[in-house]
Write a protein that holds these residues in place. Sequence first.
Motif, PDB file in Angstrom:
ATOM      1  N   ARG A  12       0.821  -1.217   0.000  1.00  0.00           N
ATOM      2  CA  ARG A  12       0.000   0.000   0.000  1.00  0.00           C
ATOM      3  C   ARG A  12       0.850   1.260   0.000  1.00  0.00           C
ATOM      4  NH1 ARG A  12      -3.860   0.173   4.850  1.00  0.00           N
ATOM      5  NH2 ARG A  12      -1.873   0.432   5.864  1.00  0.00           N
ATOM      6  N   ASP A  13       1.954   1.272   0.756  1.00  0.00           N
ATOM      7  CA  ASP A  13       2.790   2.465   0.802  1.00  0.00           C
ATOM      8  C   ASP A  13       3.420   2.774  -0.545  1.00  0.00           C
ATOM      9  OD1 ASP A  13       2.241   3.100   3.385  1.00  0.00           O
ATOM     10  OD2 ASP A  13       4.014   2.142   4.226  1.00  0.00           O
ATOM     11  N   TYR A  14       3.772   1.750  -1.301  1.00  0.00           N
ATOM     12  CA  TYR A  14       4.331   1.963  -2.636  1.00  0.00           C
ATOM     13  C   TYR A  14       3.296   2.642  -3.528  1.00  0.00           C
ATOM     14  CZ  TYR A  14       6.461   0.994  -7.168  1.00  0.00           C
ATOM     15  OH  TYR A  14       6.990   1.129  -8.416  1.00  0.00           O
ATOM     16  N   ASP A  15       2.065   2.116  -3.471  1.00  0.00           N
ATOM     17  CA  ASP A  15       0.994   2.697  -4.284  1.00  0.00           C
ATOM     18  C   ASP A  15       0.731   4.145  -3.890  1.00  0.00           C
ATOM     19  OD1 ASP A  15       0.656   0.388  -5.708  1.00  0.00           O
ATOM     20  OD2 ASP A  15      -0.978  -0.361  -4.466  1.00  0.00           O
ATOM     21  N   ARG A  16       0.743   4.431  -2.593  1.00  0.00           N
ATOM     22  CA  ARG A  16       0.503   5.797  -2.143  1.00  0.00           C
ATOM     23  C   ARG A  16       1.641   6.722  -2.546  1.00  0.00           C
ATOM     24  NH1 ARG A  16      -1.970   4.979   3.919  1.00  0.00           N
ATOM     25  NH2 ARG A  16      -4.056   4.411   3.254  1.00  0.00           N
ATOM     26  N   TYR A  17       2.857   6.241  -2.422  1.00  0.00           N
ATOM     27  CA  TYR A  17       4.005   7.081  -2.735  1.00  0.00           C
ATOM     28  C   TYR A  17       4.012   7.474  -4.206  1.00  0.00           C
ATOM     29  CZ  TYR A  17       8.710   8.955  -2.490  1.00  0.00           C
ATOM     30  OH  TYR A  17       9.793   9.807  -2.536  1.00  0.00           O
ATOM     31  N   PHE A  18       3.631   6.540  -5.061  1.00  0.00           N
ATOM     32  CA  PHE A  18       3.661   6.788  -6.503  1.00  0.00           C
ATOM     33  C   PHE A  18       2.276   7.031  -7.095  1.00  0.00           C
ATOM     34  CE2 PHE A  18       7.796   4.606  -6.052  1.00  0.00           C
ATOM     35  CZ  PHE A  18       8.590   5.590  -6.617  1.00  0.00           C
ATOM     36  N   GLU A  19       1.307   7.437  -6.266  1.00  0.00           N
ATOM     37  CA  GLU A  19      -0.019   7.740  -6.793  1.00  0.00           C
ATOM     38  C   GLU A  19       0.064   8.931  -7.747  1.00  0.00           C
ATOM     39  OE1 GLU A  19      -4.246   9.468  -5.170  1.00  0.00           O
ATOM     40  OE2 GLU A  19      -3.162   8.084  -3.867  1.00  0.00           O
TER      41      GLU A  19
ATOM     42  N   TYR B 266       5.135  12.528 -12.954  1.00  0.00           N
ATOM     43  CA  TYR B 266       3.825  12.798 -12.347  1.00  0.00           C
ATOM     44  C   TYR B 266       2.871  13.355 -13.389  1.00  0.00           C
ATOM     45  CZ  TYR B 266       0.286  14.091  -9.002  1.00  0.00           C
ATOM     46  OH  TYR B 266      -0.899  14.182  -8.315  1.00  0.00           O
ATOM     47  N   VAL B 267       1.712  12.707 -13.533  1.00  0.00           N
ATOM     48  CA  VAL B 267       0.682  13.152 -14.486  1.00  0.00           C
ATOM     49  C   VAL B 267      -0.673  13.338 -13.795  1.00  0.00           C
ATOM     50  CG1 VAL B 267       1.794  12.075 -16.482  1.00  0.00           C
ATOM     51  CG2 VAL B 267       0.135  10.766 -15.143  1.00  0.00           C
ATOM     52  N   GLY B 268      -0.724  13.113 -12.476  1.00  0.00           N
ATOM     53  CA  GLY B 268      -1.992  13.174 -11.744  1.00  0.00           C
ATOM     54  C   GLY B 268      -2.394  14.586 -11.371  1.00  0.00           C
ATOM     55  N   ASP B 269      -3.382  14.664 -10.518  1.00  0.00           N
ATOM     56  CA  ASP B 269      -3.901  15.947 -10.055  1.00  0.00           C
ATOM     57  C   ASP B 269      -2.998  16.528  -8.969  1.00  0.00           C
ATOM     58  OD1 ASP B 269      -6.255  15.934 -11.642  1.00  0.00           O
ATOM     59  OD2 ASP B 269      -7.133  14.472 -10.267  1.00  0.00           O
ATOM     60  N   TYR B 270      -3.033  17.860  -8.880  1.00  0.00           N
ATOM     61  CA  TYR B 270      -2.336  18.560  -7.809  1.00  0.00           C
ATOM     62  C   TYR B 270      -3.356  19.029  -6.776  1.00  0.00           C
ATOM     63  CZ  TYR B 270       2.031  18.551 -10.369  1.00  0.00           C
ATOM     64  OH  TYR B 270       3.172  18.155 -11.003  1.00  0.00           O
ATOM     65  N   TYR B 271      -2.887  19.188  -5.545  1.00  0.00           N
ATOM     66  CA  TYR B 271      -3.756  19.580  -4.445  1.00  0.00           C
ATOM     67  C   TYR B 271      -3.150  20.767  -3.718  1.00  0.00           C
ATOM     68  CZ  TYR B 271      -5.779  15.033  -5.380  1.00  0.00           C
ATOM     69  OH  TYR B 271      -6.376  13.970  -5.994  1.00  0.00           O
TER      70      TYR B 271
END
Length: 197
Positions: A11-18, A38-43
């Motif tokens: 789970r931590d790997y997935d969270r780190y590289f979400e 990184y191609v995801g959303d920013y917060y």
Amino acid sequence: MEKKKKTWFVRDYDRYFEGYVPQEMPRPRGGTRTVMVYVGDYYRFTLEGKALTRARLTVLGLYVLFAAVYACMALLPTVGNFTFWVGMPTVCLLLPMVYMVSGLYSLLSAPAQFVPRVKYYGLMRLARSRLAALVLLGAVLAGQVGVMIYCLSRGAVLSWGWEVLHVLCALGCAALLLAARQALKRFEIVKVEKKKR
């Protein structure tokens, strides 16, 4: 029929590289290397400017006070601190404190726009370490009160000022953690609209 190969990630790997995707980049001397892009959303936090700075300083101050009161409690010359059922949870409190430092660093160093890992490694880590610390503080309080009652029933001579101060320090630590919980509620996270980036 061929079985579909599954890849299991922690789970931590997935969270780190979400929000990251692997991309092959050419090397200067030939060949390629894999780079996470990184191609995801920013917060961002709903607080901005001076309000955000004040909230960060408040949280930092509460955790620094917590560490100071904890150090005072751990170093008091009480009978309880020399027993297993008080001394052990007092020492074990250092573990959640390490995670608190990590979470505080992530929260305090977050840029104006950040990736999801700030939420996981900042706010969530602070919440989990706070819960663990409160449980251990409950064990310290119960053990210290138990030691005081046991010594009183045996007619032992206690240095009551130190013993009561130990209980007050444990209660103070718990109060500071609960105050930090309230202060951290101000750190609401919202998604940044793409046109504002």
